[in-house]
Enzyme design. Structure first.
Site, short mmCIF file in Angstrom:
data_model
loop_
_atom_site.label_atom_id
_atom_site.label_comp_id
_atom_site.label_asym_id
_atom_site.label_seq_id
_atom_site.Cartn_x
_atom_site.Cartn_y
_atom_site.Cartn_z
N HIS A 1 0.89 -1.18 0.00
CA HIS A 1 0.00 0.00 0.00
C HIS A 1 0.92 1.22 0.00
O HIS A 1 1.99 1.18 0.61
CB HIS A 1 -0.83 0.13 1.28
CG HIS A 1 -1.81 -0.96 1.55
ND1 HIS A 1 -1.47 -2.12 2.17
CD2 HIS A 1 -3.15 -1.03 1.34
CE1 HIS A 1 -2.54 -2.88 2.31
NE2 HIS A 1 -3.58 -2.24 1.82
N ASP B 1 2.30 1.99 3.37
CA ASP B 1 3.26 1.05 3.98
C ASP B 1 4.69 1.47 3.68
O ASP B 1 5.58 1.31 4.50
CB ASP B 1 3.16 -0.37 3.39
CG ASP B 1 1.77 -0.94 3.41
OD1 ASP B 1 1.01 -0.60 4.32
OD2 ASP B 1 1.46 -1.74 2.50
C1 XLS Z 1 -8.17 -6.70 4.10
C2 XLS Z 1 -7.55 -6.92 2.81
C3 XLS Z 1 -6.36 -6.02 2.51
C4 XLS Z 1 -6.12 -5.95 1.04
C5 XLS Z 1 -5.20 -4.84 0.61
O1 XLS Z 1 -8.89 -7.52 4.61
O2 XLS Z 1 -7.22 -8.27 2.69
O3 XLS Z 1 -5.23 -6.46 3.20
O4 XLS Z 1 -5.61 -7.15 0.53
O5 XLS Z 1 -5.73 -3.60 0.88
#
Ligand code: XLS
Ligand code: NI
Ligand code: NI
Length: 442
Positions: A103, A106
């Site tokens: 992200h 991150d």
């Molecule tokens: C949340 C999601 C998230 C996505 C990315 O439950 O799995 O981690 O994969 O934003």
């Protein structure tokens, strides 16, 4: 440069099923060819940045527990981000994994203003590009975190305030461009807070239209900048909101059809999101494949008795075999792959535990690939399914499906027919067959 994983020299070797070395693969042999492709190319493994490097083990009941020396505050947020990134790339290199995912927030700290956040992201994308060039690894997907900041309390694109939509659009625009710059194979939009907690203050129709407009803008911008990766929605039924709009694959398919986005957007199926929506992982894959929207997989599993997103490493060869079988039957991954959107348990505090989790997950999926591809190659199940529906190719079946037969014709026909002979569905026999394929993996 500081070494963050000094107990592991890497790359993790393949030593075969008889190995007792906990820091070796027993099944994942990257160069082994299975049904015409290497395991590396079939499975396309990716490590996620957020749970593995940005999370210290904190949960809603308590503080972080994990030993994460790269999450420190040396006073300068960019220096801190660079330190975290060098830990991440040391891990990718030592594990020997071909892809990663992130992200925007991150990899780069949020600044005091939008412009400051954008500048931080640019610096860290340059930094990532340098690491990737050195390592020769790829980016499976990038995404934007448009759910953590308080401004997104009522969603991003589905917010009642268009200012929030506009801010999120700007953020996603930058994250998409960053993904493009790093050669990303996909761009993911998980719904975040795109859903509702109470209908008392929610206008469902407006929120869906907003979401569709947002997604259309993403597709338009993708084309404008020449990004050739796939845009993926990530279905999830609930959490954080009570009802998420991208509930499951079938819901996403209907949404994409309604807003004329089929052919532009596919899905990233998370194994545990499938469980939370009351489906099996294999079901979600099968629905996506038959709808032509299968894209990628977040390989984390849940726990049957705990109804929230636990993000465990996949350890069940049986569940993963059934899902992998559907993936292979559909032709395998194209731009997608198996991404570990996985968290360690909170007591797995050592840095080395990150290796154990990923090694186990990769071995589980490698075994699943072997079992599933053998099943497919032998036609063990496809022959049975073909035979089961074989009569639809006969006169009666083709007449009905070809539109030549009416309801009245079938009434008349039924008048002269003897009672129908039933056939066994043989479910248990087939379950035993799958079990045998799993036992026989070698
Ligand atoms: C949340 C999601 C998230 C996505 C990315 O439950 O799995 O981690 O994969 O934003
Ligand atoms: Ni996910
Ligand atoms: Ni999830």
């Amino acid at each position: 440069m500081t070494e963050f994983f000094p107990t592991v020299s890497g790359p993790i070797p393949y030593e075969g099923p008889d190995s007792d070395n906990p820091l070796a693969f027993r099944w994942y042999d990257a160069d082994r060819v299975v049904a015409g492709k290497t395991m590396r190319d079939h499975l396309r493994f990716a490590v996620c940045y957020w749970h593995s490097f940005s999370w210290d083990g904190a949960d809603i009941f308590g503080a972080g527990t994990l030993d994460r020396p790269w999450i420190t505050d040396p006073g300068d947020p960019i220096e801190a981000a660079k330190q975290k990134m060098s830990a991440a790339f040391e891990f990718f290199e030592k594990l020997g994994v071909p892809f990663w995912s992130f992200h925007d927030r991150d990899i780069a700290p949020e600044g005091a203003t939008f412009a400051e956040s954008a500048a931080n992201l640019e610096v860290m994308v340059d930094e990532a590009a340098g690491h990737m060039e050195r390592l020769g690894n790829g980016l499976l997907w990038g995404t934007a975190n448009v759910f953590s900041n308080p401004r997104y309390q009522a969603g991003a694109s589905t917010n009642p305030d268009p200012e929030v939509f506009a801010y999120a659009a700007g953020q996603v625009c930058l994250a998409l461009e960053a993904t493009h710059r790093l050669g990303g194979e996909n761009y993911v939009l998980w719904g975040g807070r795109e859903g509702y907690d109470s209908l008392l203050h929610t206008d469902l129709a407006r929120e869906q239209d907003q979401l569709a407009r947002f997604l259309t803008m993403v597709v338009e911008h993708k084309k404008k900048i020449g990004f050739e990766g796939t845009i993926l929605l990530e279905p999830k039924p609930c959490e954080p909101t009570k009802h998420q709009y991208d509930f499951d694959v079938a819901t996403c398919f209907a949404f994409l059809q309604k807003y004329d986005l089929l052919g532009e957007v596919r899905v990233n199926i998370e194994v545990n999101h499938a469980t939370l929506s009351g489906h099996d992982f294999a079901h979600e894959v099968a629905v996506a494949v038959q709808s032509g929207i299968f894209g990628s997989v977040d390989a984390n599993q849940g726990d049957d008795r705990l109804g929230w997103d636990l993000d465990r490493f996949p350890m069940s060869v049986e569940d993963m075999t059934l899902g992998t079988y559907e993936i292979l039957k559909g032709g395998g991954f194209d731009t997608g792959g198996f991404m570990f959107d996985t968290k360690l348990r909170r007591q797995s505090i050592d840095r080395e535990d990150l290796f154990h989790g990923h090694i186990g997950g990769m071995d589980t999926l490698a075994r699943s690939l072997l079992a599933a591809s053998a099943m497919l190659e032998d036609g063990a199940l496809t022959d049975i399914v073909d035979a089961r529906y074989g009569d639809w190719d006969g006169e009666l079946g083709t007449g009905i499906l070809g539109g030549k037969t009416s309801l009245g014709d079938l009434r008349d026909r039924a008048m002269d027919q003897p009672e129908i002979t039933r056939r066994s569905g043989q479910q248990e026999r087939l379950e035993n067959l799958v079990a045998r394929y799993i036992e026989r993996i070698a």
